[in-house]
Write an enzyme that holds these catalytic residues in place. Structure first.
Site, mmCIF file in Angstrom:
data_model
loop_
_atom_site.group_PDB
_atom_site.id
_atom_site.type_symbol
_atom_site.label_atom_id
_atom_site.label_comp_id
_atom_site.label_asym_id
_atom_site.label_seq_id
_atom_site.Cartn_x
_atom_site.Cartn_y
_atom_site.Cartn_z
ATOM 1 N N SER A 112 -6.799 -10.613 6.596
ATOM 2 C CA SER A 112 -5.742 -11.285 5.838
ATOM 3 C C SER A 112 -6.040 -12.789 5.806
ATOM 4 O O SER A 112 -7.078 -13.195 5.285
ATOM 5 C CB SER A 112 -4.376 -10.976 6.453
ATOM 6 O OG SER A 112 -3.335 -11.365 5.597
ATOM 7 N N ASP A 169 -3.632 -2.446 -1.450
ATOM 8 C CA ASP A 169 -3.106 -3.674 -0.860
ATOM 9 C C ASP A 169 -2.319 -4.454 -1.908
ATOM 10 O O ASP A 169 -2.862 -4.832 -2.941
ATOM 11 C CB ASP A 169 -4.274 -4.516 -0.321
ATOM 12 C CG ASP A 169 -3.821 -5.649 0.587
ATOM 13 O OD1 ASP A 169 -2.662 -6.068 0.486
ATOM 14 O OD2 ASP A 169 -4.650 -6.104 1.400
ATOM 15 N N HIS A 221 -2.409 -3.082 3.043
ATOM 16 C CA HIS A 221 -2.799 -4.334 3.704
ATOM 17 C C HIS A 221 -3.031 -4.054 5.186
ATOM 18 O O HIS A 221 -2.095 -3.996 5.980
ATOM 19 C CB HIS A 221 -1.710 -5.384 3.512
ATOM 20 C CG HIS A 221 -2.138 -6.758 3.920
ATOM 21 N ND1 HIS A 221 -3.193 -7.416 3.319
ATOM 22 C CD2 HIS A 221 -1.658 -7.606 4.866
ATOM 23 C CE1 HIS A 221 -3.343 -8.611 3.873
ATOM 24 N NE2 HIS A 221 -2.426 -8.742 4.815
#
Length: 283
Positions: A146, A228, A260
């Site tokens: 991320s 995601d 995600h």
């Protein structure tokens, strides 16, 4: 994870649950040590250093940057770290500026145009593991998920000669496409962190690794979930496409049943194996 209780007046905490861990000897898992060091502007930073048993320093070392960006690296069990350690690769997991847990001032030190200093903290982390004799400067890797994936891409574009290998997990490479394709709530909360695409386009372009991708030469593995919605797949596609155009070694694993981050055991296992294999080859 297990549950413990500790009450005022008790001599020691009491363990209430005992999670099963068949086949895993907990005593063989590596515990990290906390280290402090200085950023290039003098700011005190910290990080958790994991050393493999019988590690011959200086040796291979992977820097791992947490997500958030207002996350915090803590000494918890991490399957990826333990897999790297089992293969003789050290791990240094820092809390650079912008991390939570160190006060309000510290957590806002990488907001918007201050993020350039946050990216420079990557070099301070490398300098620390080299200066302390842990890492071989020619055998350093970088990874993160991320926002940590953004730091990975920033690292290999801002410091193209610093890393021997990189693994980017659901990371951002282009803030303009990120804002365009992410969910509205994510875009709204991200403006104070990165900048407003309507009024601060030049800042977002300057912060985006895509605009320095021509400098990258570090072999890169990209791991991303096809579903995601926080950091959409278009970010991973840009990484792969642009590096292939420039003949830089790049590979990708796209998980069709993940969003995600990875939640399914088989996918987590594959991600760990792919990551360790990549770093073992390049470090």
């Amino acid at each position: 994870m297990d549950i413990w209780t500790f009450a005022p007046g008790e001599a020691a905490p009491r363990q209430l649950t005992r999670s099963a861990h068949p086949g895993v000897d907990l005593e063989k898992l590596v515990r990290p040590r906390l280290e402090t060091f200085r950023a290039r502007d003098g700011l005190e930073l910290s990080g958790w250093l994991y050393l493999p048993p019988d590690f011959r320093a200086p040796g291979p070392c992977v820097l791992s940057f947490h997500g958030g960006p207002e996350g915090q690296e803590r000494p918890l069990f991490n399957r990826g770290y333990q897999a790297l350690l089992a293969n003789g690769i050290a791990v240094f997991a820092p809390n650079v500026r912008g991390s939570a847990g160190f006060g309000k001032t510290f957590v806002h030190l990488d907001d918007q145009d201050k993020r350039f200093e946050g990216v420079r903290d990557i070099q301070a982390c490398v300098d620390h593991v080299v200066r302390t004799g842990v890492a071989d400067r020619k055998r350093i890797g970088i990874t993160g998920g991320s926002y940590g994936g953004y730091m990975t891409m920033a690292g290999i574009t801002e410091f193209p000669d610093m890393f021997a290998g990189a693994v980017c997990v659901c990371g951002i490479i282009n803030f303009l496409t990120f804002f365009k394709h992410t969910q509205p709530w994510m875009a709204a909360v991200s403006k104070s962190e990165y900048g407003d695409p309507d009024t601060q386009r030049e800042l977002l372009e300057a912060l985006s690794p895509i605009n320095k991708i021509d400098r990258a030469k570090t072999p890169l593995l990209v791991l991303h979930g096809a579903n995601d919605t926080n950091v959409p797949l278009v970010e991973a596609e840009q990484m792969v496409d642009e590096l292939r155009k420039r003949k830089v070694e790049v590979a990708s694993v796209i998980f069709p049943d993940e969003g995600h981050g990875f939640t399914k055991t088989a996918n987590r296992t594959r991600a760990a194996v792919e990551t360790v294999t990549w770093f073992a080859r390049h470090l």
